[in-house]
Design a protein around this motif. Structure first.
Motif, PDB file in Angstrom:
ATOM      1  N   TYR A 335       0.816  -1.203   0.000  1.00  0.00           N
ATOM      2  CA  TYR A 335       0.000   0.000   0.000  1.00  0.00           C
ATOM      3  C   TYR A 335       0.856   1.261   0.000  1.00  0.00           C
ATOM      4  O   TYR A 335       1.827   1.369   0.774  1.00  0.00           O
ATOM      5  N   GLY A 336       0.496   2.200  -0.847  1.00  0.00           N
ATOM      6  CA  GLY A 336       1.033   3.541  -0.737  1.00  0.00           C
ATOM      7  C   GLY A 336       0.375   4.258   0.420  1.00  0.00           C
ATOM      8  O   GLY A 336      -0.685   3.858   0.912  1.00  0.00           O
ATOM      9  N   LYS A 337       0.981   5.332   0.870  1.00  0.00           N
ATOM     10  CA  LYS A 337       0.407   6.110   1.957  1.00  0.00           C
ATOM     11  C   LYS A 337      -0.910   6.738   1.500  1.00  0.00           C
ATOM     12  O   LYS A 337      -1.140   6.943   0.303  1.00  0.00           O
ATOM     13  N   ASP A 338      -1.763   7.047   2.446  1.00  0.00           N
ATOM     14  CA  ASP A 338      -3.040   7.657   2.137  1.00  0.00           C
ATOM     15  C   ASP A 338      -2.824   8.998   1.437  1.00  0.00           C
ATOM     16  O   ASP A 338      -1.900   9.746   1.775  1.00  0.00           O
ATOM     17  N   ALA A 339      -3.696   9.302   0.478  1.00  0.00           N
ATOM     18  CA  ALA A 339      -3.566  10.564  -0.258  1.00  0.00           C
ATOM     19  C   ALA A 339      -3.639  11.769   0.673  1.00  0.00           C
ATOM     20  O   ALA A 339      -2.992  12.803   0.434  1.00  0.00           O
ATOM     21  N   ALA A 340      -4.414  11.661   1.746  1.00  0.00           N
ATOM     22  CA  ALA A 340      -4.527  12.773   2.696  1.00  0.00           C
ATOM     23  C   ALA A 340      -3.213  13.045   3.417  1.00  0.00           C
ATOM     24  O   ALA A 340      -2.998  14.142   3.943  1.00  0.00           O
ATOM     25  N   GLN A 341      -2.328  12.059   3.419  1.00  0.00           N
ATOM     26  CA  GLN A 341      -0.999  12.225   4.021  1.00  0.00           C
ATOM     27  C   GLN A 341       0.057  12.532   2.970  1.00  0.00           C
ATOM     28  O   GLN A 341       1.255  12.463   3.245  1.00  0.00           O
ATOM     29  N   GLY A 342      -0.386  12.848   1.766  1.00  0.00           N
ATOM     30  CA  GLY A 342       0.542  13.163   0.688  1.00  0.00           C
ATOM     31  C   GLY A 342       0.807  12.018  -0.255  1.00  0.00           C
ATOM     32  O   GLY A 342       1.480  12.189  -1.274  1.00  0.00           O
ATOM     33  N   GLY A 343       0.310  10.823   0.080  1.00  0.00           N
ATOM     34  CA  GLY A 343       0.513   9.674  -0.791  1.00  0.00           C
ATOM     35  C   GLY A 343       1.967   9.248  -0.852  1.00  0.00           C
ATOM     36  O   GLY A 343       2.841   9.807  -0.183  1.00  0.00           O
ATOM     37  N   SER A 344       2.214   8.241  -1.663  1.00  0.00           N
ATOM     38  CA  SER A 344       3.579   7.758  -1.881  1.00  0.00           C
ATOM     39  C   SER A 344       4.023   8.104  -3.291  1.00  0.00           C
ATOM     40  O   SER A 344       3.203   8.322  -4.187  1.00  0.00           O
ATOM     41  N   HIS A 345       5.340   8.135  -3.482  1.00  0.00           N
ATOM     42  CA  HIS A 345       5.920   8.460  -4.779  1.00  0.00           C
ATOM     43  C   HIS A 345       7.085   7.517  -5.060  1.00  0.00           C
ATOM     44  O   HIS A 345       7.740   7.025  -4.139  1.00  0.00           O
ATOM     45  N   GLY A 346       7.335   7.293  -6.338  1.00  0.00           N
ATOM     46  CA  GLY A 346       8.512   6.521  -6.718  1.00  0.00           C
ATOM     47  C   GLY A 346       8.525   5.106  -6.176  1.00  0.00           C
ATOM     48  O   GLY A 346       9.554   4.615  -5.724  1.00  0.00           O
ATOM     49  N   VAL A 347       7.364   4.437  -6.240  1.00  0.00           N
ATOM     50  CA  VAL A 347       7.271   3.043  -5.811  1.00  0.00           C
ATOM     51  C   VAL A 347       7.357   2.163  -7.053  1.00  0.00           C
ATOM     52  O   VAL A 347       6.642   2.384  -8.033  1.00  0.00           O
ATOM     53  N   HIS A 348       8.211   1.142  -7.012  1.00  0.00           N
ATOM     54  CA  HIS A 348       8.378   0.248  -8.157  1.00  0.00           C
ATOM     55  C   HIS A 348       8.332  -1.190  -7.648  1.00  0.00           C
ATOM     56  O   HIS A 348       9.238  -1.639  -6.927  1.00  0.00           O
ATOM     57  N   LEU A 349       7.274  -1.899  -8.012  1.00  0.00           N
ATOM     58  CA  LEU A 349       7.053  -3.274  -7.581  1.00  0.00           C
ATOM     59  C   LEU A 349       7.112  -4.180  -8.794  1.00  0.00           C
ATOM     60  O   LEU A 349       6.426  -3.924  -9.788  1.00  0.00           O
ATOM     61  N   SER A 350       7.884  -5.261  -8.724  1.00  0.00           N
ATOM     62  CA  SER A 350       7.995  -6.137  -9.894  1.00  0.00           C
ATOM     63  C   SER A 350       8.372  -7.546  -9.485  1.00  0.00           C
ATOM     64  O   SER A 350       9.014  -7.780  -8.461  1.00  0.00           O
ATOM     65  N   GLY A 351       7.932  -8.507 -10.316  1.00  0.00           N
ATOM     66  CA  GLY A 351       8.443  -9.862 -10.258  1.00  0.00           C
ATOM     67  C   GLY A 351       8.051 -10.676  -9.044  1.00  0.00           C
ATOM     68  O   GLY A 351       8.868 -11.455  -8.551  1.00  0.00           O
ATOM     69  N   PHE A 352       6.806 -10.544  -8.577  1.00  0.00           N
ATOM     70  CA  PHE A 352       6.373 -11.418  -7.488  1.00  0.00           C
ATOM     71  C   PHE A 352       4.866 -11.626  -7.545  1.00  0.00           C
ATOM     72  O   PHE A 352       4.145 -10.949  -8.283  1.00  0.00           O
ATOM     73  N   ALA A 353       4.422 -12.602  -6.756  1.00  0.00           N
ATOM     74  CA  ALA A 353       3.001 -12.907  -6.652  1.00  0.00           C
ATOM     75  C   ALA A 353       2.483 -12.479  -5.289  1.00  0.00           C
ATOM     76  O   ALA A 353       3.215 -12.510  -4.292  1.00  0.00           O
ATOM     77  N   ILE A 354       1.216 -12.087  -5.253  1.00  0.00           N
ATOM     78  CA  ILE A 354       0.520 -11.776  -4.005  1.00  0.00           C
ATOM     79  C   ILE A 354      -0.690 -12.699  -3.956  1.00  0.00           C
ATOM     80  O   ILE A 354      -1.553 -12.650  -4.834  1.00  0.00           O
ATOM     81  N   ARG A 355      -0.744 -13.549  -2.926  1.00  0.00           N
ATOM     82  CA  ARG A 355      -1.873 -14.460  -2.780  1.00  0.00           C
ATOM     83  C   ARG A 355      -2.544 -14.182  -1.441  1.00  0.00           C
ATOM     84  O   ARG A 355      -1.953 -14.377  -0.383  1.00  0.00           O
ATOM     85  N   GLY A 356      -3.779 -13.716  -1.524  1.00  0.00           N
ATOM     86  CA  GLY A 356      -4.512 -13.399  -0.312  1.00  0.00           C
ATOM     87  C   GLY A 356      -5.376 -14.545   0.156  1.00  0.00           C
ATOM     88  O   GLY A 356      -5.255 -15.689  -0.298  1.00  0.00           O
ATOM     89  N   ASP A 357      -6.290 -14.213   1.063  1.00  0.00           N
ATOM     90  CA  ASP A 357      -7.146 -15.225   1.681  1.00  0.00           C
ATOM     91  C   ASP A 357      -8.569 -14.671   1.833  1.00  0.00           C
ATOM     92  O   ASP A 357      -9.245 -14.946   2.821  1.00  0.00           O
ATOM     93  N   VAL A 358      -9.016 -13.895   0.846  1.00  0.00           N
ATOM     94  CA  VAL A 358     -10.309 -13.232   0.938  1.00  0.00           C
ATOM     95  C   VAL A 358     -11.387 -14.154   0.377  1.00  0.00           C
ATOM     96  O   VAL A 358     -11.317 -14.582  -0.778  1.00  0.00           O
TER      97      VAL A 358
END
Length: 673
Positions: A335-358
């Motif tokens: 998760y990036g930071k909440d927009a009300a807190q200025g959000g996040s910048h320069g995030v680069h995510l690559s090459g993996f899997a995310i498996r949840g339990d929803v």
């Protein structure tokens, strides 16, 4: 309105032909005939019909019904709440214990993905069952399939309990044509009520590379506890070796556990903090890492070894008290930071899997694979499964690209640009088996602007639309492939609804292809168009350009423009331009206009049209002056069906040709133009 089976004869004939070719007599030379290769498809049709459109992630798709089987081909059927309706191509293969289906690998492969369905447990909650895999008659590998993430029931937001009574007895129920709570005596609704979301998928590395032509066989063992296993399709591919990054903050050095036995969230936080201080990327080697909460990311690069090798997997965790945003659970997600807190910048995510339990839909929960606000960021080469929404971005934020990513088996949307997302793009990505819109832009409170969905593939959303745009400014939807929406949605949708800001500037649907799109709308008791424009909360009057799109085998209309009945005299749809379109097969008409307004048609070619080409009801006043919707002829509108030219002279400019629920006519399968 009756629904219809489609394209089944061809599929059954192909299965029979392949079986005969495999087991047939010897040729004149005394040698058995060469095995017939299993066709490669895209969205369950000939790839030549969708060339240059949709995503290319390196795998090839083969439909189970085109293989050789001693099981039963089910479908085709587009009726919601059935196993065939949610299958790719509306057809699949049902196996009982001891039965198999096999395909021949079209290319060298070392990995497969199987899309399947299993029964639910009698009281809900799913079950597990084995599926044996062999290639070329070699060693057997066993996949453990599950229906624990499948089988939703009832009314929105659905339940996992097959025996539950109506969630909303004060809602209109199509099945009884009534509001149960306001009816005496109260009607009983049979349970399980409206079962849906049947399919899941699983990936398997084969342990070695097998050459093209090898036979891949999927067999349900005789001892399986599942009464049946449905196989929909098989994707095969050649996965590259794991990626290694030496100059990086390796998470193993900070205590991350690649076996998944202990939680690695704190170790990830430490690796990220170190990487930020030393201007390094974070590297996550092959392994399964247990993560049961959000990993907050800002100004950081996180690289895995590839989505087949590096997996973040987590449980859905109940919170002791609800979070300020209303969440009652947390789970694995970046998760990036909440927009009300200025959000996040320069995030680069690559090459993996995310498996949840929803396993249930709670709309207030932040249990998405990727979330928050991320500006000037990239998401590249992820595989996201079993979260609520694959990627849900809450703006304001700008300049983010999602690419080469696969999002599957979601309870809600595949991806949503929500509230003030600007200058961002989703491209060359696949969204399959979502529980709501596959791809969406939702301009709630603040307009999205300057965003693009390009060369993406969306398949089998079980509810709502393939690609949906809710308001916004200067939006482009281009070169996408959308197939098989199941219920209450379309392939392509533009809607002034859900509190969205108005459409302004332009909206472009350019060079997209829909296949078997347009679904039955329960509440209206009508079919929807493969492209559906809907003025519910305000008029749509931006510059809408629909150019170069192909609508193949539309279940009902190819195009629908509608204003909801209670506001039909308040809102209209205007300034829409349809240019250089191809319509190959409609169950009803090319155009259904159920609104005031106008649209221009230029070089729209149609064939195999099931009903009168324009169903022009306007706003249902049927005035002597004609329909309140004007159909404007830009020239070059050709073709039609058994009822004559789709753009007949007597339909100009606003002749009333209203047939509210025309019968559905089955067209022949799409073919080269």
């Amino acid at each position: 309105m009756a629904t219809r089976p489609l394209a089944g004869v061809a599929a059954l004939a192909l299965v029979a032909g392949l079986a005969a070719a495999t087991a047939g007599p010897a040729s004149a030379t005394g040698r058995p005939p060469a095995p017939v290769p299993t066709p490669v498809t895209r969205a369950a049709i000939d790839p030549a019909l969708v060339a240059g459109r949709g995503a290319d992630l390196g795998f090839v798709e083969q439909e189970a019904e085109n293989g050789v089987t001693n099981g039963t081909v089910i479908g085709p059927d587009r009726t919601a709440y059935t196993l065939p309706a949610e299958a790719s191509g509306r057809t699949a293969v049902k196996l009982t214990p001891g039965q198999y289906v096999e395909v021949r690998l079209p290319k060298a492969a070392n990995a497969i993905t199987v899309r399947y369905a299993l029964p639910d447990a009698p009281a809900g909650g799913g079950l597990t069952a084995p599926l044996d895999v062999t290639v070329g008659g070699g060693a057997r590998r066993t996949m453990t399939l599950t229906s624990q993430y499948s089988w939703l029931y009832n009314q929105y937001p659905f339940t996992n309990d097959p025996g539950a009574g109506l969630l909303h007895p004060d809602w209109w129920i199509t099945e009884c044509g009534c509001v149960p709570a306001a009816t005496t005596p109260t009607p009983t609704v049979s349970t399980p009520f409206r079962p849906m979301h049947f399919y899941d998928e699983q990936r398997l590395l084969l342990g070695r590379t097998y050459p093209a032509g090898q036979t891949l066989r999927l067999t349900v063992p005789k001892g399986s506890r599942a009464a049946w296993t449905v196989v929909d399709l098989v994707d095969s591919e050649l996965v590259a070796p794991p990626k290694v990054r030496l100059k990086a903050a390796n998470v193993l050095l900070f205590g991350a556990d690649p076996t998944g036995r202990k939680d690695s969230a704190d170790a990830l936080d430490k690796a990220i903090a170190f990487a930020q201080r030393h201007d390094l990327p974070v590297y996550v080697p092959p392994g399964t890492y247990q993560v049961n909460r959000h990993i907050v990311v800002d100004d950081v690069t996180i690289e895995g070894a590839g989505s087949w090798y590096t997996v973040f997997q987590g449980r859905e965790v109940a919170l002791s008290t609800p979070a300020p945003d209303g969440s009652v659970h947390t789970g694995v997600g970046f998760y990036g930071k909440d927009a009300a807190q200025g959000g996040s910048h320069g995030v680069h995510l690559s090459g993996f899997a995310i498996r949840g339990d929803v396993r249930e839909r709670i709309d207030t929960d932040q249990v998405n694979g990727v979330g928050g606000a991320m500006s000037d960021s990239t998401i590249d080469g992820l595989y996201i499964q079993h979260t609520k929404v694959g990627l849900w971005f809450d703006g304001p934020m700008s300049g983010t690209t999602v690419q080469n990513t696969m999002v599957v088996d979601q309870i809600a949307d595949g991806l949503n640009f929500h509230t003030g997302v600007t200058g961002s793009t989703v491209r060359n990505s696949v969204f399959r088996n979502t529980g709501d819109d596959g791809l969406a832009m939702w301009s709630e409170h603040t307009a999205d602007a300057g965003n693009t969905f390009d060369h993406d593939t969306v398949q089998t959303p079980t509810l709502a639309n393939g690609i949906a745009i809710y308001g916004g400014t200067d939006t482009t939807v281009s070169a996408n492939l959308v197939a098989d929406p199941v219920r209450e949605g379309s392939g392509l949708h533009a809607g002034s609804r859900f509190g969205a800001e108005p459409f302004t500037g332009y909206l472009r649907f350019t060079d997209n292809t829909t296949v078997r799109a347009g679904t039955y709308e329960l509440n209206w008791n009508i079919g929807l168009g493969s492209l559906w424009m809907y003025a519910l909360e305000r008029s749509i009057d931006a510059d809408v350009q629909v150019v170069g799109d192909h609508f193949l085998d539309s279940t009902y209309n190819a195009l629908m423009l509608v204003t909801d009945w209670p506001v039909k005299d308040l809102y209209s749809i205007t300034n829409v331009h349809f240019t250089d379109l191809r319509v190959d097969g409609t169950g009803t008409s090319v155009l259904s206009a159920r609104t005031a307004g106008s649209a221009t048609f230029t070089n729209v070619d149609a064939r195999n049209v099931g009903a009168v080409g324009i169903n022009n009801c306007g706003s249902f006043h049927f005035t002597p002056a004609g329909s309140e919707f004007s159909v404007l002829d830009g020239g070059g509108n050709d073709g039609g069906g058994t009822t004559g030219p789709w753009f007949a002279p007597w339909e100009l400019p606003n002749t009333i040709t209203c047939d509210d629920r025309p019968p559905v006519v089955t067209p022949p399968p799409p073919s080269a133009w």
